[in-house]
Every structure is written in C-alpha cells, then in structure tokens.
Scaffold this motif. Structure first.
Motif, short mmCIF file in Angstrom:
data_model
loop_
_atom_site.label_atom_id
_atom_site.label_comp_id
_atom_site.label_asym_id
_atom_site.label_seq_id
_atom_site.Cartn_x
_atom_site.Cartn_y
_atom_site.Cartn_z
N ASN A 27 -6.24 -4.35 2.54
CA ASN A 27 -4.91 -4.58 1.97
C ASN A 27 -3.84 -4.70 3.05
O ASN A 27 -2.90 -5.48 2.90
N ILE A 28 -3.98 -3.95 4.14
CA ILE A 28 -3.04 -4.10 5.26
C ILE A 28 -3.14 -5.52 5.82
O ILE A 28 -2.13 -6.19 6.06
N ALA A 29 -4.38 -5.98 6.00
CA ALA A 29 -4.60 -7.32 6.54
C ALA A 29 -4.04 -8.40 5.61
O ALA A 29 -3.58 -9.45 6.06
N LEU A 30 -4.05 -8.12 4.30
CA LEU A 30 -3.54 -9.08 3.32
C LEU A 30 -2.03 -8.95 3.11
O LEU A 30 -1.45 -9.65 2.27
N PRO A 50 1.18 -3.53 1.62
CA PRO A 50 1.29 -2.13 2.07
C PRO A 50 1.21 -1.11 0.93
O PRO A 50 0.66 -0.03 1.12
N LYS A 51 1.77 -1.43 -0.25
CA LYS A 51 1.71 -0.46 -1.35
C LYS A 51 0.28 -0.22 -1.80
O LYS A 51 -0.14 0.91 -2.04
N SER A 52 -0.48 -1.30 -1.93
CA SER A 52 -1.89 -1.18 -2.32
C SER A 52 -2.67 -0.44 -1.24
O SER A 52 -3.55 0.38 -1.54
N ALA A 53 -2.35 -0.73 0.02
CA ALA A 53 -3.02 -0.05 1.14
C ALA A 53 -2.74 1.45 1.10
O ALA A 53 -3.65 2.27 1.25
N MET A 54 -1.46 1.81 0.85
CA MET A 54 -1.09 3.23 0.78
C MET A 54 -1.89 3.93 -0.32
O MET A 54 -2.42 5.03 -0.10
#
Length: 674
Positions: free
Chosen positions: A90-93, A96-100
């Motif tokens: 998700n960070i790569a995409l 950030p919210k999904s990554a968190m």
C-alpha cells in the motif's frame, strides 16, 4: 522427485527464497506458481502466496502483489507478516491510510515486527499523530534492545511456533545464564506450553537475580493467579503496588487475588475503585466491569453481576467474554436486540478468534433458551470447532495417562507404600467429569457445620505435573516418569507431599475440621492422593453419559478441559474415566464413593445421608436445605445450586439428540437410550 513431501517442499521453498535474495524475481514467481499446483495444503499455499507477493513487490508489480497477498489473507487473515506485506504494498501504491491500517493490524497480531513499527512511526509522523509517534518509538526501542536471538524468539512465539522458540531461547540462555528478559521469555513459552513448574522456577529465579524487575514480577504474579496460588500472589501484588501505588493494572490484579482468597467484599471495592480511576482518565475499561461482574456473581449478587456484564458489552460491543459471562450465569435470558448484536459481531472479519468463540457459545445458549435447538446446536458446534482448532488437544494423551495409571498403580503398590503418607483426615476430594453435579455435592457438604467449601484447587495436578517431568508435554510417544516413579521415590516424600498439600490449601479454609477440593480432573490421580493422604475421602460425582458429555460440550471452560470441544473426544474421555474409576474400585476398595447425579435428583434425603455417612459426619438438616447456604461459589453452576434441586436439566440433551450421533457411537449408546 516427490514435490509433495514436507522435506522436498522445504528444500524448494529455500531455493525460491534464494532466487528472491539474488533479485531473480520473475524466476521466483514462476517457481512458486509451479509448486502451488503440486501442493494443495493450506499451510503450503500460504507460504507460496507470501513469496509470490514479496517477489512481485520487489519486481514493482504492485497491483499483482496486492492480489496475491489478498489471496493469502483469504486463507489466513491472522497471518501477521502477510498484513505487514500488505502495508508495504500500500505504501508503494501511495495509499498511506490503508498502509497504516495493515501495519497496525500486523503488530496487533505480532508485536515483535520491527519493520512494521518503523513504518508506522513515519506514517504517524506524516499524519500528525504525535502521541502515536511517541508510543511507537517506545515500543521500537524496547524491541531493538533485545538481542537478535530473543527478537527471533518473540516473533516465533507470536507465530505459534512455540517449540522452535523454546529451542532458540534455551540455547541463548545457555550462554547468557543471568539474562532476565531471556528468562521471562522462556517462562512465557512455558506458560503457553502449560509447563507451569518450569515457568514458576524461571520467574522466581529471575526475581532473585533482579528483585526490582517489574515485568518479571508482574509475569510471576499472573502465573500464580493462573495456578490458583493466591496467597503467594498476594505477596507479589503488594510488592508491585508498593513500587507503583497508582498502577491500575496492579490494583485490578490485587482485586482478582482477593477474589481467589474469598475476600469478595474487599475485591469488589477495589474493582469499583479501578473503574472510577479509569473513567477519570477518560478510558472506561470493559474488562474491569467484567471482572467486577465475576466477583459479584461469586458472592451471589446476580442482578448486580448482570448489570456489570451488560456495561462491559455496552463499552465494547464485540467483547465476547461479556456476552458469554451473561450466558454462563445459566439464568440470564438474552433479548432480541442482544442476539442480533451477537450475530452481527460474528460477521466482523477482524473479530479476534477468542471473541468469536465466546460469542458462538453465548448465541448457542440464547437459542437453546428459546427452544430453537437447530440454531443452538449450530452455534455450539461452531464455538467448539474453533476452540478445538486453537487448543491442539490430543485425546490419546489422556488415554495413555489412564493406561499408565492402571499399569503402575497396582494393589501391590498400595500394600507396600500405602502407609507412608500423612494421617490427616481433613480433605474431601470431589472428582469426575465437569458438569457432572460436583458443585451440587460441594454445596451439600459445605452446608455442614464441620466442612469448608473451597474451590477447584490445582495442588494435586501441580504435584502430578512435577512428578511427571517435562517429556510428557513434548513427546507423547515416550512413557512419562509418573506414575511409574511412585514405586521408586524416597518413602519420606509421601508424608512431605501430604503435609505440603495441607499447608498450601490452608489459606482457602475457614475454621471447619474438614474441607473440599472439587477439582474434577483429580480422578486421574486418586492413586497419588491415596499414597500421600490415606485418610482422605474421595467422592466420584457421576452423571449419565449423554447428559454429562453434552453438558460439557455446550460449556466454554476457562481452562483445563480441552477434551470437551469435540463430541468424539468427550465420549472417549468419558470412557477413559469409567475405565480408570473401575480400576480404583478394584485396587482401592471402599476408598471412593460413587454418587450418581440422577440419584441425588430423585432422592436427595437418601443420598445426603449416604454421603455424610461416608465422610463420617453426623446428619444436619442444612445439607438438605443446601440452597439456603450463603457462600462464595466460583463455578458455572453457582446460581443453580442456590435454588432447590430441579430435574429439568437431566434430559436437556434429548432436544439435541439428532445431532449427537458421533458421541453416541463412541459411548455405544442406541437411539433414545442410555
């Protein structure tokens, strides 16, 4: 080459990992997908999807990597590293919210994932969440202080790989004998593996080395509470509160200890103080209300207990333990809204499995109370299936223990060594299967002026565990030292063990000359009891097979009854119990009194006289009027034994008869007969 054998799979897995490490990502993906077609086991599919996703992310195929990790999470949503990997993707995409969310879920599943904590610091900083930045930095600092070996141990523990974690931790401690964190970790593994003696020794040793180590002491306190060693726990919690008087966790621990010691009023005051303190800090803790409810229930204040349990689920609607505690009063009836809430919560894919299990049992009870038996059995079966999957119980271990008791606890053993124990006549043991009527027998006896009721004491089980040694916890094929060593140990030990039992249990007694230990599992150790306490009385609380087994199947136990979560297992356990009880009657004639629950229900007066005669006690009318006796009771049947005897429960299993064929088959019972 056989690609399906475990050894071959591991070899190929290592070669794929090597491809990723040497940046041959497409080769790694192709090899993984090829291996997937030859391996259909869930665990192997999970490992391969993980490698595919990692390789795709490194190859910058982020969308494909997200699809692959999603396939893995369909198979195992609680896979911590998969959630971490989803965070990286998700960070790569640029999400950030999904990554968190993914990293937070990863560290909730496995708090030792350093990479997830590192990413969360940056994500929190970018989101302006300064409080979370500080908390995350503190956690990361704690992890980074751990030696690499112990960090690996914590990761393995959270992944459920306990034996591998234990192996690494023991190796580390061989070279770092006084490392307190290492000792604490090994103790934690011991608790998970139920090798409580090892854990207790490790934590006591750690505190001798470093008396001010608060984590070691709090861990030791928690273990003592789990073992029911409340007097020793009281000393530990006082030390902790002297160090940190305002620590709310220690206050609650003290309240739990006081509950265990039967000082219920004092415990209730502390629970209420903790609740008030947590509210003043803006953090009303559902668990504090739950524990207050347990204390109120033990005291017999059922209406107030119900209010406490309801408050717990109002604070946290997914709190399975609050709903199960309401069901476990046995007298509470759920409303339509509560049933709808329990069902809705079970649809939450992020619901922890413990809550899902508790909600399943509670929903089953709710539908049974409404005579909707098909629905009820569906939920009971669901809860049992989930619990059985996580506890890893093996019924053959119990059957092996029974065979060893029969093999070594012979008439010759009692003839040659039966005079070596302590003469004390104080204990009355009530044994059998749980849900067989033992609480009723305890209440009858504890209503006598010369008998103290206590609780399910762990002392005999602890002694048996020490005599057994560690191998039985790890290697089921190897015969344990106990009970064979009853023929060999120093004769002086039997008197010492008997005196130790009397001394350690005195804290649970009041002033009566006799007292009750109603730990049902002690039926496995009647030979040991006879050797250390030859003048003890043993009562076998027995209930007809189908009623007893099904009552156990629909009960979610706090711990220690892992056989009860599968119909075949509970049937085999009942058969093993009968076989061993027959053996005790043969080699120890007249040492055990069998009391059938159905006989007590049918003719209370006759059975009360029979029980009192066996215990050498004069008749007292209070034993007939047992439901009027005021005392603390901590078992699920507490409300039932505060009422006059009733017959309705003896046939409840028949409502579920059509679903119980696996149990009947094991018990050799025909349709509609026992």
């Amino acid at each position: 080459m056989d690609t399906t054998s475990p050894q071959s799979f591991e070899t190929q897995l290592k070669s794929i990992q090597q491809l990723i490490q040497t940046a041959k990502f497409n080769d790694a993906i192709l090899a993984s997908k090829k291996l997937q077609t030859n391996n259909t086991e869930k665990a192997q599919q999970v490992e391969l999807w993980y490698l595919i996703s990692v390789a795709q992310r490194y190859a910058k195929n982020f969308a494909q990597a997200l699809v692959s990790i999603s396939e893995l999470l369909k198979l195992d949503e609680h896979h911590s590293r998969a959630n971490q990997e989803k965070g990286f993707i998700n960070i790569a995409l640029g999400e950030p919210k999904s990554a968190m969310f993914s990293f937070e879920h990863a560290v909730k599943l496995n708090p030792s994932l350093v990479a997830s904590w590192q990413e969360l610091i940056e994500l929190y900083r970018d989101a302006g969440q300064q409080d979370n930045v500080q908390k995350t930095a503190n956690q990361l600092e704690r992890l980074k202080k751990l030696p690499p070996a112990l960090l690996a141990v914590t990761e393995l523990m959270h992944e459920g790989k306990l034996l591998k974690a234990e192996q690494i931790c023991r190796h580390f401690l061989q070279n770092n004998k006084r490392h307190i964190d290492g000792m604490c970790l090994l103790a934690e593994i011991g608790m998970e593996l139920k090798v409580y003696d090892d854990a207790e020794f490790l934590l006591a040793s750690a505190l001798e080395l470093e008396p001010t180590h608060l984590y070691a002491r709090s861990q030791y306190l928690n273990l003592l509470i789990r073992l029911g060693k409340y007097k020793a726990a009281e000393q530990q919690v006082e030390t902790l509160l002297n160090a940190q008087p305002n620590n709310i966790t220690f206050t609650v621990a003290k309240a739990n200890v006081l509950t265990g010691l039967g000082k219920i009023e004092e415990a209730i005051v502390l629970f209420e103080q903790a609740i008030a303190q947590s509210i003043s800090q803006g953090n009303n803790v559902a668990g504090f209300h739950l524990q207050l409810g347990h204390a109120l229930k033990a005291k017999g204040e059922i209406k107030q207990a119900v209010l406490a349990y309801q408050k717990a689920y109002q604070i946290n609607p997914s709190y399975g333990d609050a709903f199960w505690s309401l069901a476990n009063t046995k007298t509470y009836r759920f409303s339509d809204d509560e049933i709808a809430e329990m069902q809705a919560q079970q649809g939450n894919k992020n619901l922890p499995i413990v809550d899902e299990i508790q909600l399943s049992f509670a929903t089953g009870k709710a539908f049974e109370d409404r005579a909707q038996y098909q629905q009820a059995f569906h939920y009971y079966q669901q809860g049992n299936k989930l619990q059985h999957e996580i506890n890893g119980f093996d019924i053959s271990k119990i059957e092996q223990q029974v065979e060893e008791q029969i093999k070594y606890c012979t008439a010759e053993l009692f003839e040659s060594r039966g005079h070596l124990g302590i003469d004390s006549p104080d204990p009355i043991f009530i044994v059998g299967l749980p849900r067989a009527g033992s609480t009723l027998l305890e209440q009858i006896l504890a209503s006598h002026s010369q008998v103290d009721g206590t609780m399910e004491l762990h002392n005999i089980l602890g002694l048996a565990s020490r005599l057994r040694g560690r191998n039985s916890n790890v290697d089921t094929n190897k015969e344990s030292q106990y009970p064979k060593n009853l023929h060999e140990i120093n004769p002086d030990y039997f008197k010492r063990f008997g005196q130790q039992f009397i001394d350690e249990t005195r804290v649970y007694r009041e002033q009566a000359p006799l007292f009750i230990d109603k730990m049902p599992n002690n039926f496995l150790h009647i030979g040991l009891i006879r050797l250390i306490l030859p003048n003890a009385k043993i009562i076998d609380a027995r209930r007809s097979p189908m009623a007893c087994c099904f009552s156990g199947f629909k009960q979610l136990f706090a711990e220690g009854q892992d056989f009860s979560y599968k119909l075949e297992d509970i049937g085999r356990y009942y058969q093993a119990y009968l076989k061993l009880m027959n053996h005790w009657h043969e080699v120890l004639p007249d040492f055990v009194l069998t009391v059938n629950h159905e006989d007590v229900v049918d003719d209370l007066d006759k059975q009360v006289h029979r029980i009192l005669d066996f215990c050498g006690l004069p008749f007292e009318q209070s034993c007939i009027d047992f439901h009027k006796t005021k005392r603390n009771i901590k078992t699920p049947s507490s409300e039932q034994v505060r009422q006059p005897i009733y017959k309705s429960a003896t046939e409840q299993w028949k409502h579920f008869e059509q679903y119980l064929d696996p149990l009947k088959k094991v018990l050799n019972i025909e349709h509609s007969k026992e």
